[in-house]
Motif scaffolding. Structure first.
Motif, PDB file in Angstrom:
ATOM      1  N   THR B 109      40.228  54.470   2.143  1.00 29.39           N
ATOM      2  CA  THR B 109      39.930  55.264   3.341  1.00 29.39           C
ATOM      3  C   THR B 109      41.077  55.175   4.336  1.00 29.39           C
ATOM      4  OG1 THR B 109      38.754  53.399   4.298  1.00 29.39           O
ATOM      5  CG2 THR B 109      37.437  55.036   3.102  1.00 29.39           C
ATOM      6  N   GLN B 111      41.569  54.773   7.434  1.00 29.16           N
ATOM      7  CA  GLN B 111      40.947  54.296   8.679  1.00 29.16           C
ATOM      8  C   GLN B 111      41.538  52.963   9.070  1.00 29.16           C
ATOM      9  OE1 GLN B 111      36.909  54.248   7.359  1.00 29.16           O
ATOM     10  NE2 GLN B 111      36.512  56.367   8.010  1.00 29.16           N
ATOM     11  N   THR B 114      40.345  49.886   6.820  1.00 28.86           N
ATOM     12  CA  THR B 114      40.344  50.530   5.502  1.00 28.86           C
ATOM     13  C   THR B 114      39.736  49.624   4.448  1.00 28.86           C
ATOM     14  OG1 THR B 114      41.748  51.490   3.783  1.00 28.86           O
ATOM     15  CG2 THR B 114      42.674  49.667   5.043  1.00 28.86           C
ATOM     16  N   ARG B 121      47.414  49.501  -1.023  1.00 32.79           N
ATOM     17  CA  ARG B 121      47.976  50.204   0.124  1.00 32.79           C
ATOM     18  C   ARG B 121      49.492  50.284   0.014  1.00 32.79           C
ATOM     19  NH1 ARG B 121      47.579  47.769   4.575  1.00 32.79           N
ATOM     20  NH2 ARG B 121      46.551  45.842   3.908  1.00 32.79           N
ATOM     21  N   ASP B 128      48.896  54.882   3.381  1.00 35.20           N
ATOM     22  CA  ASP B 128      48.680  53.794   4.336  1.00 35.20           C
ATOM     23  C   ASP B 128      49.341  54.129   5.678  1.00 35.20           C
ATOM     24  OD1 ASP B 128      47.596  51.251   4.841  1.00 35.20           O
ATOM     25  OD2 ASP B 128      49.545  50.281   4.527  1.00 35.20           O
ATOM     26  N   ARG B 131      47.384  55.821   8.458  1.00 36.79           N
ATOM     27  CA  ARG B 131      46.379  55.132   9.272  1.00 36.79           C
ATOM     28  C   ARG B 131      46.903  54.954  10.694  1.00 36.79           C
ATOM     29  NH1 ARG B 131      46.205  49.998   6.877  1.00 36.79           N
ATOM     30  NH2 ARG B 131      44.357  49.510   8.103  1.00 36.79           N
TER      31      ARG B 131
END
Lengths: 581, 581
Positions: B109, B111, B114, B121, B128, B131
């Protein structure tokens, strides 16, 4: 504290101030009991006045050129003012001095017009760097750096550092590689450019990126190449070619204004690659002067002159006002085109006399009325000289391109204080590599084709016709930057790799990360990279980028000051698990 | 044109404006016939409103997360305003949309919080980097870069690029080397720092130099090291230590003000190396809290307790208000100091109860009156806990230094929003390398000794006592920069090389160019280098520099996204004339 002021800041209003200065002894002049010393630092020169009574010490500690000294004294008014330097109204009457470091006599004079040869100056580059002319070059470089940053910062570009230890993906130029001790038998490569990283940053949504960054190419060095060089590297998302050209045209204008005080009011001219090749014979036309190439095939063929009839290309230029060139001058030009670098077998000319008569070196085949046709075709007027070359198309065009530049030079049309920027657009996507017998990317494999020509990629016979969304910025006949709108779709990128002869295994191995990135929402994007060394050289009015690099390498890629590259210890080789052959 | 506005700029005053936006689909929410899409770019998020009637196309072309789309529409007022984002008052009523690129479902995700692990990542670093938290780190890095440049520019420092392909002169850390194709069997090295070049620039009279520059060290990677890292590298001429400290203290204050809005009114505290070692157990004290180390040797020896009597060092700290630590907590601390990284055999403690009683884990040897002596020595008050370690001097001091930090952590005394800068000065010139059984330079071989101690360099027994004009800047227990006043005389530099065990041939081979430069008028000079990655991490409140590097390498020096380093072609090896072992 070593100094209260620099050697560039004292003025009449400082008279009477006690000061401490430090710097280098530029000159020592003795007049009877008085000694004048010019003290130098980066900021300027200040005259020091030593008296025998005041500074008896001077007898025991004579000052030599390039000695580093510190003096205390008082600012006094000069009787004999020097209007050429900002500090020329004052001098320092020295009360005390200290020699901080002595200096041997430098192996060459620290002057603009030095007596040191290239090799010697490179060996003692730290002394060469003291010369005004070299310091001014590096100062200019620093100012261009700042101007570019200021502009890009103001436009929302982010400076993001990309890695130097990356993966070797040889394509075009050779990579420098770096053996990895922690990963034996594996190598990093030094980047030829941050191309794929800046594209990934666009995929990551950074929108506008820049970096002033070192790049590396392990190529045989021609006169004006360096194994490590600097780029202003930029990339933008959600842009078309027009957005990029506008943005970077504004940047170059800003740099010109900041650095040279020159304002370009009009938009830079744009020219297609095809037009440039046809009328200037190369893809980086010097448009400070016209003298366009004229294709004479239709005009001159079929007159029984074998040289023309058998040539792929007969091409002319009209040298304004050169009809009176002497036989000797024309012979000299003929020798010039016969040099191996140019490679032609001869030069044909037609003199259009001021009296309206035309005489050529091929009168046997072309009577005056036919030669009038030449004049009409080339736009020659009475008083002009028409120069003609004939032969294989590529070589002849290239030779005429060189001859045009040479004539421009001889006619004083290439003034280095005149700047003529030009966008060259619509480059071909591919070019044929005669040596490797394959199609290669003209720009690089990430450059997008014109959308309406993508289908031509399925037809090998059309490869040569496909144009790319690629552009160069040319300044006075030198390419100072280039870029393209990139491919941002996986399928098109794969098609491109395949067109370049890579199979799936190869392109996944080399560029799998980029293809992968394109599957997770890659935006349309494009960018430019500027040759920073070359841009600085042009702004500094020089031919050579080496003059604008603090510690350049020579033509063999050597740093003669450091004596690098050099042998390394066996222990280092062992740790890296490599052996010399 | 792909967009008229970014996703971060539309406000109430734009209502009614026809706009085109482009960006990434952050979320898709359907409510009956209406679909809300949050469109994201670097600048923000704007809500899009799709209606079934208006956008029937949506059924055939559903939008997924991270799709890249372009929309045309009109800015309208939101009924349900979002006060958390600057664009939360408006939405775009979409009249037309185009999917520019589809996206697969990301492997984790996008976020702050994450679900993706480290390795995953890093493999998909381009995702990544999308984010928020990562983008903010890189934005902070960019702002710190600009702040440092602004400051240094304003102070007359010149950004001058130094070469990356230099000479291998292993001294301390290992060099990365680069085989040269044009000079077979010879290697360049990548710079561990531009140290000698910046010194040469001072010899050349450039007076003030800086560079924000990549450096390389081929070391086994500890948690927070990278094989390539970035320094803010600076050098100044005609300066003493005081000038440098003042200049760079001003720089750090400027950066704090620009980046964090924090103003340091007072001068940064300064501490000698010896003081730091004695009272904090290391040379980079975290002075956000006291809890100083107290040498207990005189207080506790001779009481029949063998552990103390046989120890080289008995050292204590006083943990304020911790007298009520439970047995379990104390056992846990004991286990903590017994861990191999700390390496102690046990922990002794004395609880100074709120009632005034003192009880220790060594009551057998120390009665209450003796323990009161401990309290007096350590400054403990009723309610405090005294922790004592004993053993070999170096290990024990180091262990107590770690225990102090651990207790500071447990007591919440190491708030990452509190910044406590500190200058550590008067570092030793040499330190003894137990492994190699020789004296090495504590800082580097170009660091000058205190002038009055130069003569001690002739007496091996005094090597350990010689102090250098060297300094570090420490922030919250982390060294973020360091430097020194350099040697600028050839004879002293040769003496230094000799002291480090180099013979004349070796130092002339490695550093002949620098020794040579010192003979042509070298000015007194000194400088600093800042760990730029670490400075950014600290300003960003993070422990890890990796979070502040766009494309970092893992602990094995690998870029897992690129899969670098990797094997190279035999052709490349052949051209370089090297073989794998």
């Amino acid at each position: 504290m070593y100094r209260t002021h620099t050697c560039g800041e004292l003025r009449l209003e400082n008279i009477g101030t006690p000061v401490t200065l430090a710097g280098w002894v530029q000159t020592v002049r003795k007049f009877g009991s008085i000694t004048f010393v010019d003290l130098r630092d980066r900021y300027g020169i200040t005259q020091l006045l030593f008296g025998e009574a005041l500074n008896p010490q001077l007898d025991d500690q004579p000052l030599g050129r390039e000695f580093v000294i510190q003096v205390e004294g008082t600012v006094t008014e000069r009787s004999n003012k020097n209007k050429n330097i900002p500090t020329g109204d004052v001098e320092i009457t020295v009360s005390k001095f200290t020699i901080l470091n002595k200096a041997q006599t430098p192996p060459f004079t620290i002057q603009d017009d030095t007596d040191g040869g290239d090799e010697l100056r490179m060996k003692y580059r730290y002394l060469d760097l003291r010369r005004n002319i070299v310091r001014q070059n590096l100062e200019l470089r620093y100012r261009v750096n700042r101007a570019a940053r200021n502009f890009l910062d103001s436009k929302g570009f982010m400076d993001i550092e990309t890695p130097f230890l990356i993966k070797s993906t040889p394509e075009g130029a050779r990579d420098f590689v770096v053996p990895s001790r922690m990963n034996p038998n594996e190598f990093y490569a030094l980047p030829q450019s941050p191309q794929t990283f800046k594209q990934l940053l666009m995929v990551s949504g950074y929108d506008r990126y820049y970096q002033i960054v070192k790049c590396f190419r392990d190529e045989d060095l021609r006169a004006d190449r360096q194994p490590e060089f600097t780029q202003i590297d930029c990339e933008m998302s959600f842009v078309e070619q027009e957005d990029i050209l506008n943005n970077f045209e504004e940047m170059l204008k800003y740099i010109f204004k900041e650095i040279k005080g020159i304002e370009f009011k009009d938009a830079f001219p744009r020219m297609t690659y095809d037009h440039a090749m046809e009328f200037y014979g190369n893809d980086k036309p010097d448009i400070r002067f016209e003298m366009k190439l004229v294709n004479m095939n239709d005009t001159v063929k079929g007159n029984g002159f074998k040289v023309f009839d058998e040539a792929e290309l007969v091409v002319a230029i009209c040298a304004k006002g050169c009809a009176e060139y002497t036989r000797k001058q024309l012979d000299e030009l003929t020798e010039w085109v016969k040099r191996p670098q140019i490679g032609m077998t001869g030069l044909i000319y037609a003199r259009y006399g001021a009296d309206g008569s035309i005489k050529s070196s091929v009168d046997k085949f072309f009577d005056e009325s036919k030669l009038k046709g030449w004049a009409e075709k080339t736009g020659a007027q009475p008083g002009d000289l028409i120069l003609v070359l004939a032969g294989k198309e590529e070589r002849t065009r290239k030779a005429m391109s060189e001859l045009r530049l040479e004539m421009g030079e001889r006619l004083g049309l290439r003034n280095k204080d005149v700047y003529a920027p030009l966008w060259v657009v619509d480059f071909p996507l591919f070019e044929y590599d005669e040596e490797d017998k394959r199609w290669v990317a003209k720009h690089h494999p990430f450059t997008s084709p014109k959308p309406e020509q993508i289908s031509w990629m399925d037809d090998l016979s059309k490869y040569g016709n496909i144009k790319a969304n690629a552009y160069d910025i040319v300044l006075n006949g030198t390419e100072v930057g280039g870029g393209s709108i990139r491919i941002f779709q996986r399928d098109l990128q794969e098609k491109m790799f395949a067109a370049l002869g890579m199979d799936e295994e190869e392109f996944n191995h080399k560029f799998g990360f980029l293809l992968g990135a394109f599957e997770y929402g890659a935006p349309p994007h494009g960018g430019m990279a500027w040759g920073f060394d070359r841009l600085c050289a042009l702004l500094g009015g020089s031919e050579s980028i080496r003059d604008f690099i603090a510690f350049p390498k020579n033509n063999s890629g050597r740093d003669v000051m450091l004596d690098a590259p050099s042998a390394i210890d066996q222990k280092q080789l062992d740790e890296l698990q490599i052996a010399l052959k």
